[in-house]
Scaffold this active site. Structure first.
Site, PDB file in Angstrom:
ATOM      1  N   SER A 108      16.478  58.192 -11.292  1.00 32.37           N
ATOM      2  CA  SER A 108      15.303  57.763 -11.545  1.00 32.37           C
ATOM      3  C   SER A 108      15.174  56.799 -10.189  1.00 32.37           C
ATOM      4  CB  SER A 108      14.012  57.628 -12.515  1.00 32.37           C
ATOM      5  OG  SER A 108      12.854  57.542 -12.330  1.00 32.37           O
ATOM      6  N   SER A 109      13.667  56.842  -9.532  1.00 34.27           N
ATOM      7  CA  SER A 109      13.189  55.935  -8.472  1.00 34.27           C
ATOM      8  C   SER A 109      13.087  54.265  -9.383  1.00 34.27           C
ATOM      9  CB  SER A 109      12.047  56.177  -8.115  1.00 34.27           C
ATOM     10  OG  SER A 109      11.345  56.015  -8.841  1.00 34.27           O
ATOM     11  N   CYS A 110      12.234  54.598 -11.308  1.00 33.28           N
ATOM     12  CA  CYS A 110      12.355  53.433 -12.173  1.00 33.28           C
ATOM     13  C   CYS A 110      13.437  51.944 -11.622  1.00 33.28           C
ATOM     14  CB  CYS A 110      12.067  53.345 -12.877  1.00 33.28           C
ATOM     15  SG  CYS A 110      13.016  54.406 -14.660  1.00 33.28           S
ATOM     16  N   TYR A 137      14.417  53.148 -20.490  1.00 28.15           N
ATOM     17  CA  TYR A 137      15.165  53.886 -19.142  1.00 28.15           C
ATOM     18  C   TYR A 137      15.666  53.782 -17.876  1.00 28.15           C
ATOM     19  CZ  TYR A 137      14.163  58.922 -16.670  1.00 28.15           C
ATOM     20  OH  TYR A 137      14.758  60.123 -16.130  1.00 28.15           O
ATOM     21  N   LYS A 141      19.545  54.769 -16.216  1.00 23.18           N
ATOM     22  CA  LYS A 141      19.873  55.180 -15.481  1.00 23.18           C
ATOM     23  C   LYS A 141      21.270  54.884 -14.486  1.00 23.18           C
ATOM     24  CE  LYS A 141      17.985  59.854 -16.508  1.00 23.18           C
ATOM     25  NZ  LYS A 141      18.634  60.722 -15.869  1.00 23.18           N
ATOM     26  N   HIS A 180       4.277  62.564 -17.743  1.00 21.12           N
ATOM     27  CA  HIS A 180       3.457  61.854 -16.502  1.00 21.12           C
ATOM     28  C   HIS A 180       2.523  62.167 -16.139  1.00 21.12           C
ATOM     29  CE1 HIS A 180       7.830  62.212 -16.426  1.00 21.12           C
ATOM     30  NE2 HIS A 180       7.717  60.856 -15.844  1.00 21.12           N
TER      31      HIS A 180
HETATM   32  O1  GFB Z   1       3.760  59.701 -14.789  1.00 22.08           O
HETATM   33  P1  GFB Z   1       3.502  57.728 -14.999  1.00 22.08           P
HETATM   34  O2  GFB Z   1       3.291  57.821 -17.099  1.00 22.08           O
HETATM   35  O3  GFB Z   1       4.570  57.149 -15.506  1.00 22.08           O
HETATM   36  O4  GFB Z   1       2.229  57.105 -14.847  1.00 22.08           O
HETATM   37  P2  GFB Z   1       5.174  56.085 -14.363  1.00 22.08           P
HETATM   38  C1  GFB Z   1       1.677  56.817 -13.761  1.00 22.08           C
HETATM   39  C2  GFB Z   1       0.090  55.852 -13.548  1.00 22.08           C
HETATM   40  O5  GFB Z   1      -0.417  56.984 -13.913  1.00 22.08           O
HETATM   41  C3  GFB Z   1       0.048  54.723 -14.056  1.00 22.08           C
HETATM   42  C4  GFB Z   1      -1.466  56.423 -14.835  1.00 22.08           C
HETATM   43  O6  GFB Z   1      -0.596  54.058 -13.635  1.00 22.08           O
HETATM   44  C5  GFB Z   1      -0.323  55.510 -15.639  1.00 22.08           C
HETATM   45  O7  GFB Z   1      -1.240  55.068 -15.974  1.00 22.08           O
HETATM   46  N1  GFB Z   1      -2.156  57.580 -15.591  1.00 22.08           N
HETATM   47  C6  GFB Z   1      -3.454  58.315 -15.122  1.00 22.08           C
HETATM   48  C7  GFB Z   1      -1.744  58.158 -16.743  1.00 22.08           C
HETATM   49  N2  GFB Z   1      -3.740  58.521 -16.255  1.00 22.08           N
HETATM   50  C8  GFB Z   1      -2.828  59.037 -16.824  1.00 22.08           C
HETATM   51  C9  GFB Z   1      -2.256  60.227 -17.681  1.00 22.08           C
HETATM   52  O8  GFB Z   1      -3.556  60.885 -18.627  1.00 22.08           O
HETATM   53  N3  GFB Z   1      -0.968  59.891 -18.094  1.00 22.08           N
HETATM   54  C10 GFB Z   1       0.107  59.317 -18.188  1.00 22.08           C
HETATM   55  N4  GFB Z   1       0.933  59.552 -17.745  1.00 22.08           N
HETATM   56  N5  GFB Z   1      -0.167  57.971 -16.402  1.00 22.08           N
HETATM   57  C11 GFB Z   1       7.611  57.158 -15.651  1.00 22.08           C
HETATM   58  C12 GFB Z   1       8.434  55.763 -16.019  1.00 22.08           C
HETATM   59  O9  GFB Z   1       6.508  55.530 -14.649  1.00 22.08           O
HETATM   60  O10 GFB Z   1       7.741  57.347 -14.147  1.00 22.08           O
HETATM   61  C13 GFB Z   1       9.709  57.188 -16.079  1.00 22.08           C
HETATM   62  O11 GFB Z   1       8.040  55.489 -17.704  1.00 22.08           O
HETATM   63  C14 GFB Z   1      10.580  57.819 -15.064  1.00 22.08           C
HETATM   64  O12 GFB Z   1      10.432  55.997 -16.518  1.00 22.08           O
HETATM   65  C15 GFB Z   1       9.084  58.309 -13.736  1.00 22.08           C
HETATM   66  O13 GFB Z   1      10.883  56.778 -14.281  1.00 22.08           O
HETATM   67  C16 GFB Z   1       9.430  58.838 -12.974  1.00 22.08           C
HETATM   68  O14 GFB Z   1       5.347  56.834 -12.680  1.00 22.08           O
HETATM   69  O15 GFB Z   1       4.887  55.059 -14.276  1.00 22.08           O
END
Ligand code: GFB
Length: 329
Positions: A108-110, A137, A141, A180
């Site tokens: 993952s890119s994280c 996570y 990875k 996500h």
């Molecule tokens: O996709 P996401 O949950 O994960 O959130 P990450 C990306 C951005 O979208 C954050 C915003 O700034 C969230 O606050 N966001 C806005 C939301 N509305 C929402 C919503 O309703 N749901 C969610 N989930 N986010 C993940 C990692 O990080 O990326 C994993 O946690 C993994 O480890 C993945 O690497 C690729 O992009 O921040």
């Protein structure tokens, strides 16, 4: 890989695994080995060893993982670390011990530092601190890709690693707590439209930027790397451009047909401010993404509309591969 090679796709019920199976079936591979979670617990070392000893798959796509969005990562640190380390350690080791010819591990890119220069090259791994919302996570990875590297160096095991950016597409998790951002917003805007709610809440400030890759593009990259790449350096797989969460929300609202207000909720975390991958390495090898984000969201929304009830309870992924020539014990 020959069309009759025995190929194990670990995690075939998930977003990535189901896309890899679709791609393999589409390309004519006819000997794909699948096991549902109920039939093969990948966190159990003995179970995984027995499975590999009995089946001896020639090629392995390791797409099984515990995954989730920002809130799930932050809420379940122990599970994200423990389950992912267990799954990947068991599968990589058993594949090596049972004569697997080649294995592809998905990261993952994280894995890259939160303050890494953008776009992030493969070389910036371990040059700084991780983003705290998903460090558990990320550590798991990093451990997986290092294990692939170590097994190649010490045992000559042909393990390769791909590091995809944020993914989306059919078969995603649409649960509002654990998903996500992209599937969460598809569901939120769709429900608001259907229930005539005037407002949709989007987490955080809307300022963070993310790069989104359709999972069918990733599946193409996985098959491409399995067939064309054999080296210890992990390979970034990104779309090449990122957009802000605010922009993403407006784009999804337009595609879904929601005409109300978008309200930001600053009490929710933003996470990393940006994580755009530098994907020049895989582009130089000859792969490039085919699905622009707007088209990808339209396809994902169409799939969601056709599978709404199942998507929400998460029992849908089985149907994605039900017509393929696969064995599922
Ligand atoms: O996709 P996401 O949950 O994960 O959130 P990450 C990306 C951005 O979208 C954050 C915003 O700034 C969230 O606050 N966001 C806005 C939301 N509305 C929402 C919503 O309703 N749901 C969610 N989930 N986010 C993940 C990692 O990080 O990326 C994993 O946690 C993994 O480890 C993945 O690497 C690729 O992009 O921040």
């Amino acid at each position: 890989m020959k069309l009759n090679s025995l190929i194990f796709v670990a995690g075939h019920q998930g977003l990535v695994g189901s896309a890899i199976v679709r791609r393999l079936v589409g390309a004519g591979f006819e000997n794909i080995l699948l096991r549902s979670r109920a039939n093969l617990d990948l966190t159990s070392q003995q179970t995984v060893n027995d499975f590999f000893a009995e089946n001896r798959p020639e090629y392995v796509f390791l797409a099984a993982a515990k995954v989730g969005g920002i809130l799930a990562n932050d809420s379940y640190p122990a599970e994200f670390l423990r389950d992912n380390v267990a799954i990947q350690t068991n599968v990589i080791d058993a594949a090596y011990r049972n004569g697997t010819r080649k294995l592809l591990f998905l990261g993952s890119s994280c894995i890259y530092p939160r303050n890494a220069p953008q776009p992030m090259t493969e070389e910036c791994l371990l040059t700084g601190s991780l983003e705290p919302t998903n460090e558990w996570y990320a550590i798991a990875k990093i451990c997986g890709l290092k294990m692939c590297q170590a097994y190649r160096r010490q045992y000559g095991f042909r393990a390769i690693s791909a590091m995809p950016t944020n993914l989306y597409g059919p078969g995603d998790n649409f649960d509002l707590e654990t998903s996500h951002v992209l599937p969460a917003l598809v569901r939120k805007f769709d429900e608001a439209k259907l229930n005539q709610h005037p407002e949709v809440e989007v987490w955080g400030s809307g300022a963070p930027r993310r790069e989104f890759l359709h999972v069918d593009d990733l599946a193409n990259a996985c098959l491409f790397l399995m067939q064309n790449y054999d080296s210890e350096l992990w390979v970034n797989v990104g779309f090449g451009e990122d957009i802000s969460i605010g922009h993403l929300a407006r784009l999804i609202a337009r595609i879904v047909g929601f005409e109300g207000t978008i309200r930001m909720d600053p009490s929710k975390p933003d996470g990393a401010s940006r994580k755009l991958l530098d994907s020049r390495r895989i582009r130089a090898l000859g792969w490039k993404p085919q699905i622009p984000i707007e088209l990808g969201i339209e396809r994902t929304y169409k799939w969601y509309q056709e599978n709404r009830a199942l998507a929400i309870v998460g029992a849908h992924t089985r149907t994605l591969v039900s017509d393929s020539k696969c064995t599922d014990g």
